[in-house]
Design a protein around this motif. Structure first.
Motif, short mmCIF file in Angstrom:
data_model
loop_
_atom_site.label_atom_id
_atom_site.label_comp_id
_atom_site.label_asym_id
_atom_site.label_seq_id
_atom_site.Cartn_x
_atom_site.Cartn_y
_atom_site.Cartn_z
N TRP A 117 8.69 -5.44 8.34
CA TRP A 117 9.57 -4.68 7.45
C TRP A 117 8.82 -3.77 6.48
O TRP A 117 9.26 -2.66 6.22
CB TRP A 117 10.47 -5.63 6.67
CG TRP A 117 11.48 -6.31 7.53
CD1 TRP A 117 11.31 -7.48 8.22
CD2 TRP A 117 12.80 -5.86 7.84
NE1 TRP A 117 12.44 -7.79 8.93
CE2 TRP A 117 13.38 -6.81 8.71
CE3 TRP A 117 13.55 -4.76 7.45
CZ2 TRP A 117 14.67 -6.69 9.20
CZ3 TRP A 117 14.85 -4.64 7.93
CH2 TRP A 117 15.39 -5.58 8.79
N GLU A 118 7.72 -4.25 5.91
CA GLU A 118 7.05 -3.46 4.88
C GLU A 118 6.11 -2.42 5.50
O GLU A 118 5.62 -2.61 6.62
CB GLU A 118 6.31 -4.38 3.92
CG GLU A 118 7.26 -5.30 3.15
CD GLU A 118 6.60 -6.00 1.98
OE1 GLU A 118 6.18 -5.32 1.04
OE2 GLU A 118 6.51 -7.25 2.02
N PRO A 119 5.84 -1.32 4.79
CA PRO A 119 5.05 -0.22 5.36
C PRO A 119 3.60 -0.63 5.63
O PRO A 119 2.89 -1.08 4.72
CB PRO A 119 5.14 0.87 4.29
CG PRO A 119 5.49 0.15 3.03
CD PRO A 119 6.32 -1.02 3.42
N HIS A 120 3.16 -0.47 6.87
CA HIS A 120 1.82 -0.88 7.25
C HIS A 120 0.73 -0.09 6.53
O HIS A 120 -0.36 -0.62 6.29
CB HIS A 120 1.66 -0.77 8.77
CG HIS A 120 2.35 -1.86 9.52
ND1 HIS A 120 2.12 -2.12 10.85
CD2 HIS A 120 3.29 -2.77 9.12
CE1 HIS A 120 2.88 -3.13 11.24
NE2 HIS A 120 3.59 -3.53 10.21
N GLN A 121 1.01 1.16 6.18
CA GLN A 121 -0.02 1.95 5.50
C GLN A 121 -0.30 1.41 4.10
O GLN A 121 -1.35 1.72 3.52
CB GLN A 121 0.40 3.42 5.41
CG GLN A 121 1.61 3.69 4.54
CD GLN A 121 1.98 5.16 4.54
OE1 GLN A 121 1.37 5.98 5.21
NE2 GLN A 121 3.01 5.52 3.77
N ALA A 122 0.60 0.60 3.56
CA ALA A 122 0.37 -0.02 2.26
C ALA A 122 -0.23 -1.42 2.39
O ALA A 122 -0.50 -2.06 1.37
CB ALA A 122 1.69 -0.11 1.49
N LEU A 123 -0.46 -1.86 3.62
CA LEU A 123 -0.97 -3.22 3.86
C LEU A 123 -2.36 -3.24 4.47
O LEU A 123 -3.24 -3.96 4.00
CB LEU A 123 -0.01 -3.97 4.79
CG LEU A 123 1.40 -4.24 4.26
CD1 LEU A 123 2.30 -4.72 5.41
CD2 LEU A 123 1.37 -5.27 3.15
N PHE A 124 -2.56 -2.47 5.54
CA PHE A 124 -3.77 -2.61 6.35
C PHE A 124 -4.82 -1.57 5.98
O PHE A 124 -4.50 -0.41 5.72
CB PHE A 124 -3.42 -2.51 7.83
CG PHE A 124 -2.54 -3.64 8.30
CD1 PHE A 124 -3.07 -4.88 8.54
CD2 PHE A 124 -1.18 -3.45 8.47
CE1 PHE A 124 -2.27 -5.94 8.96
CE2 PHE A 124 -0.37 -4.49 8.89
CZ PHE A 124 -0.91 -5.75 9.14
#
Length: 272
Positions: free
Chosen positions: A199-206
């Motif tokens: 659900w959450e944006p991958h660009q803000a995670l990985f």
């Protein structure tokens, strides 16, 4: 069925998708009743549950984050609108505000920069804390910044907060007393809970194979933008303090550590 019984059934159902099934069920019931959770616990739970409750439970059971379902998340002293495209604020990130408050006291900084601001999380918390401060929030996602602008307007902070679409600090040439940053720091391929991963944006995670690619970009930019007596507070993942700290110390910056409420090193404090 009573609301009390519906809560128990929902909590049992949500055990498969949540680490906090009872809390989730209570938050969803409060949303369905349009009351605060605290008021829910004091209300008449022997009446029938609202018709909308089961639909909210269905969404949570499918993995959708609670914050997306109810459309908001509390952080520090403010409440933020969040939804798809915006990283959900975490309590651990409040460690950055605590570190800044210890450094600046009640007088606070004059100019604040939030790199990777998402829905305005750290910048708006800082501006709410220090009424004389002004600041800039930067994010590469226009979708996330739409939330940030709405949050600033709703909180009465739009006159002191501005937001810009940029790749980290590209195009910034002024210097700041306080720089806040919660960058992506998860290693590519790392397993995450369903409500995060799907659900959450991958660009803000990985952040690359080792989770450090954002910090390599940020270290020279923070060194360039921080005033001599200023402070940068940067969030890190578990066990990253040595590697990330070295990136900043190589920029002739002094690095300290700050632990979150769980006892984990969550924030690096960076100064000259």
């Amino acid at each position: 069925m009573t609301s009390r019984e519906a809560l128990a059934l929902a909590a049992a159902r949500l055990k498969a998708t949540s680490d906090t099934p009872r809390l989730d069920a209570e938050c969803l019931m409060a949303e369905a009743l349009d009351v605060e959770r605290e008021a829910l616990l004091l209300s008449d739970l022997d009446r029938p549950p609202p018709e909308t409750f089961n639909g909210l439970v269905d969404r949570r059971s499918a993995g959708e984050p609670i914050a997306y379902i109810i459309g908001r998340r509390a952080f520090w002293r403010i409440e933020l609108e969040v939804g798809p495209g915006a990283l959900v604020p975490r309590p651990d990130s409040e460690t950055l505000i605590e570190a800044a408050l210890d450094h600046f006291g009640q007088d606070g900084p004059s100019r604040v920069l939030d790199l990777g601001t998402g829905p305005g999380t750290l910048l708006l918390a800082a501006l709410d804390q220090w009424p004389r401060a002004r600041g800039v929030g930067v994010d590469i996602s226009e979708e996330a910044l739409a939330y940030a602008n709405r949050n600033a307007e709703r909180l009465g902070l739009s006159g002191r907060a501005s937001f810009r679409v940029a790749d980290w600090a590209a195009g910034l040439d002024e210097r700041f007393d306080l720089i806040l940053c919660n960058p992506p720091y998860v290693e590519a391929g790392c397993a995450l809970p369903v409500d995060v991963m799907e659900w959450e944006p991958h660009q803000a995670l990985f952040a690359g194979a080792d989770g450090l690619s954002a910090y390599r970009r940020l270290a020279p930019e923070i060194a360039r933008l921080l005033v001599p007596a200023g402070l940068a507070c940067v969030e890190i993942g578990a066990g990253q303090e040595a590697d990330v700290g070295l990136l900043f110390s190589d920029m002739a910056l002094k690095v300290g550590e700050r632990r979150d409420l769980g006892g984990h090193i969550r924030c690096l404090t960076i100064g000259r």
